[in-house]
Design a protein around this motif. Structure first.
Motif, PDB file in Angstrom:
ATOM      1  N   LYS A  37      79.059  34.570  -3.337  1.00  0.00           N
ATOM      2  CA  LYS A  37      78.161  35.723  -3.342  1.00  0.00           C
ATOM      3  C   LYS A  37      77.261  35.599  -4.561  1.00  0.00           C
ATOM      4  O   LYS A  37      77.745  35.344  -5.673  1.00  0.00           O
ATOM      5  CB  LYS A  37      78.974  37.016  -3.422  1.00  0.00           C
ATOM      6  CG  LYS A  37      78.161  38.302  -3.537  1.00  0.00           C
ATOM      7  CD  LYS A  37      79.102  39.494  -3.667  1.00  0.00           C
ATOM      8  CE  LYS A  37      78.333  40.809  -3.778  1.00  0.00           C
ATOM      9  NZ  LYS A  37      79.249  41.976  -3.951  1.00  0.00           N
ATOM     10  N   GLU A  39      74.356  37.603  -6.683  1.00  0.00           N
ATOM     11  CA  GLU A  39      73.560  38.798  -6.957  1.00  0.00           C
ATOM     12  C   GLU A  39      72.312  38.389  -7.726  1.00  0.00           C
ATOM     13  O   GLU A  39      72.279  37.331  -8.368  1.00  0.00           O
ATOM     14  CB  GLU A  39      74.399  39.821  -7.711  1.00  0.00           C
ATOM     15  CG  GLU A  39      75.587  40.306  -6.871  1.00  0.00           C
ATOM     16  CD  GLU A  39      76.506  41.258  -7.604  1.00  0.00           C
ATOM     17  OE1 GLU A  39      76.568  41.179  -8.838  1.00  0.00           O
ATOM     18  OE2 GLU A  39      77.167  42.065  -6.927  1.00  0.00           O
ATOM     19  N   GLU A  83      77.278  47.959  -2.378  1.00  0.00           N
ATOM     20  CA  GLU A  83      77.484  46.907  -3.381  1.00  0.00           C
ATOM     21  C   GLU A  83      77.783  45.542  -2.762  1.00  0.00           C
ATOM     22  O   GLU A  83      77.846  44.531  -3.477  1.00  0.00           O
ATOM     23  CB  GLU A  83      78.605  47.291  -4.353  1.00  0.00           C
ATOM     24  CG  GLU A  83      79.891  47.707  -3.697  1.00  0.00           C
ATOM     25  CD  GLU A  83      80.009  49.224  -3.539  1.00  0.00           C
ATOM     26  OE1 GLU A  83      78.985  49.880  -3.231  1.00  0.00           O
ATOM     27  OE2 GLU A  83      81.143  49.745  -3.709  1.00  0.00           O
ATOM     28  N   ALA A  86      73.776  41.389  -1.161  1.00  0.00           N
ATOM     29  CA  ALA A  86      73.629  40.190  -1.988  1.00  0.00           C
ATOM     30  C   ALA A  86      73.260  39.034  -1.058  1.00  0.00           C
ATOM     31  O   ALA A  86      73.116  39.216   0.142  1.00  0.00           O
ATOM     32  CB  ALA A  86      74.935  39.871  -2.723  1.00  0.00           C
TER      33      ALA A  86
END
Lengths: 110, 114
Positions: A37, A39, A83, A86
């Protein structure tokens, strides 16, 4: 050499829905399949991985499945949250190297 | 430090100049990888070092690109005669062994060629 294809390139879901990202690989020697992942402005981070002797692995809301015969593996995220937004990358490891797919930009809308 | 460290974090250079990008892997990690990430794009493999074995250089895009790893630790990626298409984020990662272990990434070096 190894070639990893990843789909879709972008994915938009509503908060609470599930998200699925699929990858295929070409080198039958690959035996390790991690998912990362990334960000914004940061380096990729491992979220889950699977080895070739296992068909499925779960970690809370995240699961990965592997079909070695068909040479494809998938990431499943359940109960998505904002959240989770990403870019997600799959990878395959032939002989120690790590070859990545082109990434999937996941957007989770509140 | 506990993580992979890359320097500089940002580099602006003029077309035609040479640049060196540095990666300090996690102590004890024998595998080291370099990747290039153009804006909004994926992770393009460049080169892979594993212990004392010959590096896998199959991803280097041209002979202007080279990399070294001294003493099995610090690595330097060198780009000679930089061109505008070399502008990208260069990411380094390290891991503990040959295969099947987590690769830890640094924050990257953002290279801009003007």
């Amino acid at each position: 050499g190894e070639n990893v294809e990843q789909h879709p390139s972008t994915l938009s879901v509503q908060e609470g829905d599930s998200a699925v990202i699929k990858c295929t690989y070409s080198d039958s020697a690959s035996n390790y399949f991690p998912w990362y992942k990334q960000e914004l402005g940061k380096g990729p981070q491992l979220i889950i991985d699977i080895r070739s002797n296992v068909g499925e692995k779960k970690d809370q809301r995240i699961a990965v499945t592997l079909n070695k015969t068909a040479k494809h593996f998938s990431l499943h995220i359940t109960e998505t949250q904002p959240e989770d937004s990403a870019v997600y990358f799959c990878a395959a490891a032939p002989q120690g190297n790590l070859i990545f797919g082109k990434g999937t930009k996941l957007s989770v809308k509140p | 430090g506990a993580g992979v460290s890359q320097s500089p974090s940002n580099k602006v250079t003029e077309k035609g100049k040479d640049v060196e990008l540095r990666c300090d892997p996690i102590s004890g990690h024998t595998a080291l990888y370099w990747y290039r990430q153009s804006l909004g794009q994926g992770l393009e493999f460049l080169i892979y070092f594993q212990g004392n074995s010959a590096p896998d250089k199959s991803g280097l895009p041209s002979d202007r690109f080279s990399a070294e790893r001294t003493g099995g630790s610090v690595s330097t990626l060198t780009i000679q005669r930089t061109q505008q298409e070399d502008s990208a984020v260069y990411l380094c990662a390290s891991s503990t062994r040959t295969a099947g272990s987590e690769a830890f990434f640094g924050q990257g070096t953002r290279l801009t060629v003007v």
